[in-house]
Design a protein around this motif. Structure first.
Motif, short mmCIF file in Angstrom:
data_model
loop_
_atom_site.label_atom_id
_atom_site.label_comp_id
_atom_site.label_asym_id
_atom_site.label_seq_id
_atom_site.Cartn_x
_atom_site.Cartn_y
_atom_site.Cartn_z
N GLY A 292 41.31 46.46 28.78
CA GLY A 292 40.32 46.46 29.85
C GLY A 292 41.04 46.13 31.14
N GLN A 293 40.37 46.39 32.28
CA GLN A 293 41.01 46.07 33.56
C GLN A 293 41.12 44.56 33.73
OE1 GLN A 293 40.18 49.49 34.06
NE2 GLN A 293 42.29 49.60 34.71
N ASN A 294 40.13 43.84 33.23
CA ASN A 294 40.17 42.37 33.26
C ASN A 294 39.50 41.87 31.99
OD1 ASN A 294 40.04 39.67 33.74
ND2 ASN A 294 38.53 39.80 35.38
N ASN B 227 43.01 39.07 48.13
CA ASN B 227 41.71 38.75 47.51
C ASN B 227 41.86 38.52 46.00
OD1 ASN B 227 38.96 38.28 47.51
ND2 ASN B 227 38.46 40.40 47.00
N ARG B 228 42.91 37.78 45.63
CA ARG B 228 43.15 37.56 44.21
C ARG B 228 42.33 36.39 43.65
NH1 ARG B 228 44.78 40.82 40.53
NH2 ARG B 228 46.15 39.35 39.47
N LYS B 229 41.80 35.55 44.51
CA LYS B 229 40.86 34.47 44.11
C LYS B 229 41.50 33.38 43.25
CE LYS B 229 36.96 37.72 44.17
NZ LYS B 229 37.26 39.04 43.65
N SER C 93 44.95 40.49 31.70
CA SER C 93 44.22 39.27 32.01
C SER C 93 44.27 39.01 33.50
CB SER C 93 44.88 38.08 31.32
OG SER C 93 44.92 38.26 29.95
N HIS C 94 43.18 38.51 34.05
CA HIS C 94 43.19 38.05 35.45
C HIS C 94 43.37 36.53 35.42
CE1 HIS C 94 42.25 37.35 39.58
NE2 HIS C 94 41.99 38.63 39.79
N PRO C 95 44.33 36.00 36.18
CA PRO C 95 44.59 34.56 36.12
C PRO C 95 43.35 33.71 36.42
CG PRO C 95 46.33 35.66 37.32
CD PRO C 95 45.29 36.70 37.05
N ASN D 120 35.17 44.48 38.70
CA ASN D 120 34.35 43.94 39.80
C ASN D 120 35.18 43.12 40.78
OD1 ASN D 120 32.15 45.01 38.55
ND2 ASN D 120 31.37 43.08 37.74
N ASN D 121 36.49 43.12 40.64
CA ASN D 121 37.26 42.13 41.38
C ASN D 121 37.66 42.54 42.80
OD1 ASN D 121 37.34 39.96 39.59
ND2 ASN D 121 38.73 41.11 38.28
N PHE D 122 37.78 43.80 43.06
CA PHE D 122 38.09 44.29 44.41
C PHE D 122 39.30 43.59 45.04
CE2 PHE D 122 33.76 45.66 43.74
CZ PHE D 122 33.79 46.94 44.25
N CYS D 123 40.41 43.56 44.31
CA CYS D 123 41.66 43.12 44.93
C CYS D 123 41.91 44.07 46.10
CB CYS D 123 42.80 43.16 43.92
SG CYS D 123 42.48 42.07 42.53
N ALA D 124 42.42 43.53 47.20
CA ALA D 124 42.42 44.29 48.47
C ALA D 124 43.21 45.59 48.38
CB ALA D 124 42.97 43.41 49.58
N TYR D 125 44.24 45.62 47.52
CA TYR D 125 45.14 46.78 47.46
C TYR D 125 44.70 47.82 46.43
CZ TYR D 125 46.43 43.81 43.61
OH TYR D 125 46.35 43.02 42.50
N CYS D 126 43.67 47.51 45.63
CA CYS D 126 43.46 48.27 44.39
C CYS D 126 42.32 49.27 44.47
CB CYS D 126 43.20 47.29 43.25
SG CYS D 126 43.05 48.12 41.66
N VAL D 127 42.56 50.44 43.93
CA VAL D 127 41.61 51.55 44.01
C VAL D 127 40.69 51.59 42.77
CG1 VAL D 127 43.04 53.34 42.90
CG2 VAL D 127 41.62 53.94 44.86
N VAL D 128 41.03 50.80 41.75
CA VAL D 128 40.32 50.91 40.47
C VAL D 128 38.80 50.70 40.56
CG1 VAL D 128 40.06 49.77 38.20
CG2 VAL D 128 42.30 50.52 38.98
N PRO D 129 38.31 49.66 41.29
CA PRO D 129 36.85 49.50 41.35
C PRO D 129 36.15 50.73 41.94
CG PRO D 129 37.94 47.51 42.13
CD PRO D 129 39.01 48.56 41.99
N TYR D 130 36.86 51.50 42.77
CA TYR D 130 36.26 52.69 43.38
C TYR D 130 36.34 53.90 42.45
CZ TYR D 130 37.06 49.55 47.26
OH TYR D 130 37.08 48.44 48.06
#
Ligand code: SF4
Length: 453
Positions: free
Chosen positions: A210-212, A288-290, A249-251, A168-178
């Protein structure tokens, strides 16, 4: 006899070959896919020449990954010419992203997204019948929690367990959520059951995937919650002889509770992969790493306070949109400040459909991206060698994985910190054993040592 036991299995007499590209999630997905197909009567083969069905599990994370797969599909033309009834399927992220192009290519009979593996026997049956088999539906619920993956690894010691899907993170460069859809967590009791079965089959090192993973959350209908630290403790409880790792892990979500659980359980490995992506706050915002650089360093300080021997690895991207020399210098500074034990390092590759592709300019020239990536790699080589040199003279518990690649007179295994150690073989020592090794030498990728006990 149940009704489904009377129905003909479409796979009987057919051989299945699976080729996997990309991340550990894809390796785990291929194991799920083979399990589903075996239940339908297919026999798994490692020999592509005897396959009746070839499935390619694909990766879209970078353009060069996709280019490699297109090249491979091209090679399949000669197999198709030689065997008229051969079925070729593309599954996973690229299938989700490029359905039309793949079907128009003339080689591909099946296109199936990452949530459509249960449908694969039907899709293959359609292809055998002469039509295209297509299912790229993304699901809100599919976790394949009830599937017992067929282990395709060779050593019988390390295994992956998929604990959640999507992101669900939608990092700006990443295609995985799509390509993989929204986040879903798998029932923890099926995860623990899988870990127990692996342990009983001789496996000694499981990686929860997992992705995160930090946002893992299982909420049963009758209330309560199992979060990621709870899950880690439940899996670690299977046996003190079972090592537990996790990725990725997501920081922003790495909690004190997780650090406390890790520190309290010696069989949870002393290794955290924490992708920084950049050392510049400006770039982290654009990506968009938050989290900020300061938050990131704070999380690492918290890990090291409780587990001073914990190895830290990361992912870094060179040349993201708008990255200046100053931003790049911040990444190099961060690397030195952390002293990473290892890293995965890449040039930014624009992926269609992502936030960056839609709203930002891919404005860093290729030669600048390459030069920055080379600087990052050079520095990481220095840091990895320094990290390994610090281990010289120390003793580590090593889980033996099997023969070393260089010599059959040597064995190799891994430390809790995920470092590979090579040592002379000795009578009675085999894959799956724990031994203590004293480190006597190293390169930047490998430790060398002698058995102490
Ligand atoms: S956390 Fe970010 S980089 Fe990782 S899979 Fe999700 S969107 Fe992609």
């Amino acid at each position: 006899m149940k009704l489904e036991e009377l129905r003909p299995l479409v796979g009987v007499g057919r051989q299945l070959y699976v080729e996997t590209y990309g991340c550990q999630m894809n390796v785990s997905d291929s194991e799920i896919l083979v399990s589903i197909m075996q239940d339908e009567g297919y026999r798994y083969t490692e020999n592509i020449a005897e396959a009746d069905v070839i499935l390619v599990n694909t990766c879209s994370i970078r353009d060069n990954a996709e280019q490699r797969i297109w090249g491979r599909l091209n090679e399949f033309r000669r197999y198709k010419k030689a065997r008229k009834n051969l079925v070729v399927g593309v599954v996973g992220c690229m299938a989700e992203r490029l359905r039309e192009e793949l079907l128009n290519d003339g080689v591909v009979d099946i296109v199936a997204g990452p949530d459509a593996y249960r449908d694969m026997p039907r899709l293959v049956a359609m292809a055998i019948g002469g039509s295209h088999g297509v299912n790229v539906e993304l699901s809100q619920e599919e976790t394949y929690g009830d599937i017992r993956p067929v282990r395709l690894d060779k050593n019988g010691v390390n295994a992956f367990i998929s604990i959640m899907r999507g992101c669900n993170n939608f990092c700006a460069y990443c295609v995985v959520p799509y390509t993989r859809g929204r986040e879903r967590s798998r029932d923890p009791y099926t995860i623990v059951r899988e870990a127990k079965e692996l342990f009983e089959a001789g496996y000694r090192d499981v990686t929860l995937l997992g992705q995160n993973v930090n946002s893992y959350s299982w909420k049963p209908e009758d209330g309560g919650e199992v979060d990621f630290p709870d899950l880690v403790a439940m899996v670690a409880d299977v046996s003190p002889l079972l090592r537990v790792r996790f990725a990725t892990s997501h920081p922003k979500d790495l909690s004190d509770k997780l650090i406390d659980v890790m520190a309290s359980l010696p069989n949870v490995c002393r290794a955290v992969h924490l992708p920084a992506q950049s050392g510049s706050n400006r770039m982290l915002t654009a990506m968009n790493r938050k989290y900020t650089r300061e938050w990131y360093l704070g999380r690492l300080a918290a890990i090291r306070r409780k587990m001073p021997d914990c190895a830290i690895s990361t992912d870094l991207i060179a040349g993201f949109c708008g990255e200046t020399e100053e931003d790049h210098a911040q990444t190099l500074l961060l690397m030195r400040e952390v002293g990473y034990d290892s890293a995965y390092m890449f040039k930014y590759s624009q992926r269609p459909g992502t936030q960056a592709a839609r709203h930002m300019e891919d404005d860093i020239p290729e030669d600048v991206k390459t030069a920055r990536l080379n600087e990052i790699i050079e520095l990481q080589n220095e840091l990895s060698l320094a990290s390994n040199r610090r281990d010289m003279g120390k003793c580590f518990e090593v889980l033996v994985e099997g023969a070393s690649r260089r010599s059959c007179k040597q064995l190799c295994g891994r430390t809790s910190q995920n470092k590979m150690v090579v040592f002379d073989a000795a009578d009675g020592i085999k894959a799956g054993d724990y031994i203590v090794v004293k480190i006597t030498d190293c390169t930047l990728a490998t430790l060398f040592g002698e058995i102490v006990k």
